[in-house]
Design an enzyme around this catalytic site. Structure first.
Site, mmCIF file in Angstrom:
data_model
loop_
_atom_site.group_PDB
_atom_site.id
_atom_site.type_symbol
_atom_site.label_atom_id
_atom_site.label_comp_id
_atom_site.label_asym_id
_atom_site.label_seq_id
_atom_site.Cartn_x
_atom_site.Cartn_y
_atom_site.Cartn_z
ATOM 1 N N GLU A 259 -21.968 16.181 -59.635
ATOM 2 C CA GLU A 259 -22.725 17.032 -59.927
ATOM 3 C C GLU A 259 -22.985 18.473 -59.744
ATOM 4 O O GLU A 259 -23.183 18.674 -58.844
ATOM 5 C CB GLU A 259 -24.368 16.383 -59.312
ATOM 6 C CG GLU A 259 -24.382 14.861 -59.225
ATOM 7 C CD GLU A 259 -25.472 14.574 -60.547
ATOM 8 O OE1 GLU A 259 -25.824 15.199 -61.610
ATOM 9 O OE2 GLU A 259 -25.158 13.450 -61.666
ATOM 10 N N CYS A 293 -30.809 23.234 -57.755
ATOM 11 C CA CYS A 293 -29.167 23.256 -58.679
ATOM 12 C C CYS A 293 -30.139 23.013 -59.965
ATOM 13 O O CYS A 293 -29.469 23.988 -60.697
ATOM 14 C CB CYS A 293 -28.919 22.107 -58.418
ATOM 15 S SG CYS A 293 -29.516 20.497 -58.186
#
Ligand code: NAD
Length: 516
Positions: A259, A293
């Protein structure tokens, strides 16, 4: 498992997680409060041997944990949740102190963690129970089943920006699927990571040690975990580290879930609710000091509503300020080295056609950065192409949805995204190259446990959350059982006859050759 020593008092001069690079020879990691520089705790650093020992403990525990029924694992996971609720004040205070985010944001993060643990625990059986599949006409005498086996031990390596939510996207789902976990929290959230592992053990004293183990350290400890023989590495962090981890894991073909970063775009179409879009963009760009993010970093707004949209954003952000008191909208930058990157991106935007309509270079005030909005920066500028990870956002004026979609998709990242439009939200969403899109909100997808989350290119490989997030942590095992023999139809045997082949040559065109 590493033990953790808490210390109190102010000693900003000591080596700290906030200013130390990955080092060799260091044996202790000092965790500090990013708002004040105060020392919070010290943690022994796990070297290669300590990592191997943690993995061995987790390997032993996996025999017990992996053999439990889904119902039993659900019970243990939900007990962990209840324990987290019981100690939520202590946990939120620790998150506030070690990470810097506000106590309210810490509580919201905990709430999302609890939602995900519950979803993974309650849905693992439905998603992962054995599935019977049709064997096909030529294998009609077989029963066919897919079983989903736990992989064994999962190495989870986490970032610091959402110190419980992000790693939990791997931890809870890996555990629910029957694996044990060795978890290396970020060097900037070590105390929080240890707290999570400790509460799991406290909630479930009858389980063997090693179902969820925390190991502490910098990049070297993470690197040792990658090559320790774990069955999968689930990493969340920067694309650069993700690439290093994937290269190291390739030596043993250890699978990886990555990720990575993001440079999420928001499209504000001509028919958008301008107030709602401005409110959401202001929040999505600055909350958690922009250290998200899937935070909002780029906005593409239709020229017909650009001025009204910018006016609204200014209005919302006039009341938004960082700090570490209870009135603060968001906290300090957690990692000091990021402050310079944010400053450089603001300068870069201004040197590349941009105008600061909220804040400017003067907004960077030590660890606290005031909101910055940059208008019409050149698309090729670093401030538009690279992840900033600060409370800043670029807004570009576009002539059409087509132009907005093209610019939004022109990125090395593809994590989250959002669209504001009264009539064509979903239609525009479908055109975006992203792992997830919120329509008429930002970040909605991250709070819905059933929705998978992740991206491609520099945003990573694979998905956390939802059914795909459980599937990441199992090995499918196919079982084909011959229930009875069909005389003359022994396909997988030297007993096969010429008449069987003759029959097959007639059958195959009937089954596969009829489509025009
Ligand atoms: P980072 O890459 O610096 O560090 C992440 C983790 O990797 C840390 O625990 C670190 O100690 C470890 N590490 C460093 N070098 C290593 C190596 N060689 N081998 C193994 N482990 C190593 O990232 P960060 O600064 O902690 O986190 C910020 C980044 O994370 C941002 O890019 C952000 O976008 C991304 N992020 C992504 C998601 C997502 O779900 N996609 C969520 C949160 C954060």
């Amino acid at each position: 498992m590493s033990t953790t020593e808490s210390t109190t008092g102010s000693s900003p001069a000591k080596p700290s997680a906030a200013n130390a690079e990955t080092t060799t020879g260091e044996t202790v990691l000092t965790s500090v409060n990013p708002a004040t520089g105060e020392t919070i705790a010290t943690h022994p650093i796990a070297d290669e041997q300590a990592v191997a020992a943690a993995v061995a403990t987790a390997r032993t525990a996996s025999a017990t944990w992996g053999a439990l029924s889904f119902a039993d694992r659900k019970r243990y996971l939900l007990r962990w949740s209840s324990r987290l609720v019981a100690v939520s004040d202590e946990l939120c205070e620790l998150i506030h102190t070690e990470n810097g985010k506000t106590r309210d944001d810490a509580f919201l993060e905990l709430m999302l963690v609890l939602e995900h643990i519950a979803w993974a625990a309650k849905n693992a059986e439905k998603v992962l129970k054995p599935k019977k599949v049709a064997p096909g006409m030529t294998m009609a005498n077989f029963g066919a089943t897919i079983e989903y086996r736990p992989m064994g031990v999962i190495g989870v390596i986490g970032p610091w920006n959402y110190p419980i939510y992000t790693p939990n996207g791997s931890i809870a789902y890996a555990l629910a699927a029957g694996n044990t976990v060795v978890y290396k929290p970020s060097e900037y959230s070590t105390s929080i990571g240890n707290f999570m592992a400790k509460t799991f053990a406290e909630a479930n004293p009858e389980l063997p040690a090693g179902v969820l183990v925390a190991i502490n350290g910098y990049g070297a400890t993470g690197a040792a975990l990658v090559t320790s023989g774990v069955d999968k590495v689930a990493f969340t962090g920067s694309a650069a580290t993700g690439k290093r981890i994937m290269a190291a894991a390739a030596e043993t073909l250890t699978p990886v879930l990555i990720e990575g970063g993001g440079k999420d775009a928001v499209i504000v179409a001509a028919d958008a609710d301008i107030k709602a879009a401005a409110d959401a963009v202001a929040y999505g760009a600055t909350m958690n000091s922009g250290q998200t993010c899937a935070g909002v970093e780029r906005v593409y707004v239709d020229s017909s509503i650009r001025d009204a949209f910018v006016t609204e954003i200014k209005k919302v952000l006039s009341g938004v300020h960082p700090g570490s008191d209870d009135k603060a909208s968001y906290g300090p930058m957690t990692m000091p080295s990021q402050i310079d990157i944010v400053r450089r991106h603001i300068d870069n935007a201004l040197a590349n056609g941009g105008t600061a309509v909220v804040g400017g270079p003067e907004s960077v005030k030590g660890p606290f950065i005031e909101p910055v909005v940059l208008l019409d920066v050149d698309e090729g500028a670093q401030a538009v192409t690279d992840e900033t990870f600060g409370p800043t956002v670029t807004i570009r004026t576009v002539k059409s949805v087509d132009e907005a979609v093209e610019l939004a998709n022109n990125s090395k990242y593809s994590l989250g995204s959002a669209v504001f439009s009264r009539k064509q939200g979903v239609e525009i969403a479908r055109r975006l190259h992203a792992g997830a899109t919120s329509v008429n909100s930002v970040l909605g997808f991250a709070a819905i446990s059933a929705l998978p989350f992740g991206g491609r290119r520099d945003s990573g490989i694979g998905r956390i959350h939802g059914a795909p997030g459980l599937m990441e942590f199992v090995d499918p095992h196919s079982i084909a059982v011959q229930r009875f023999a069909i005389p003359g139809m022994a396909l997988l045997s030297y007993q096969r006859t010429a008449s069987t082949m003759k029959l097959l040559r007639r059958l195959v065109p009937l089954i596969h050759g009829r489509h025009k």
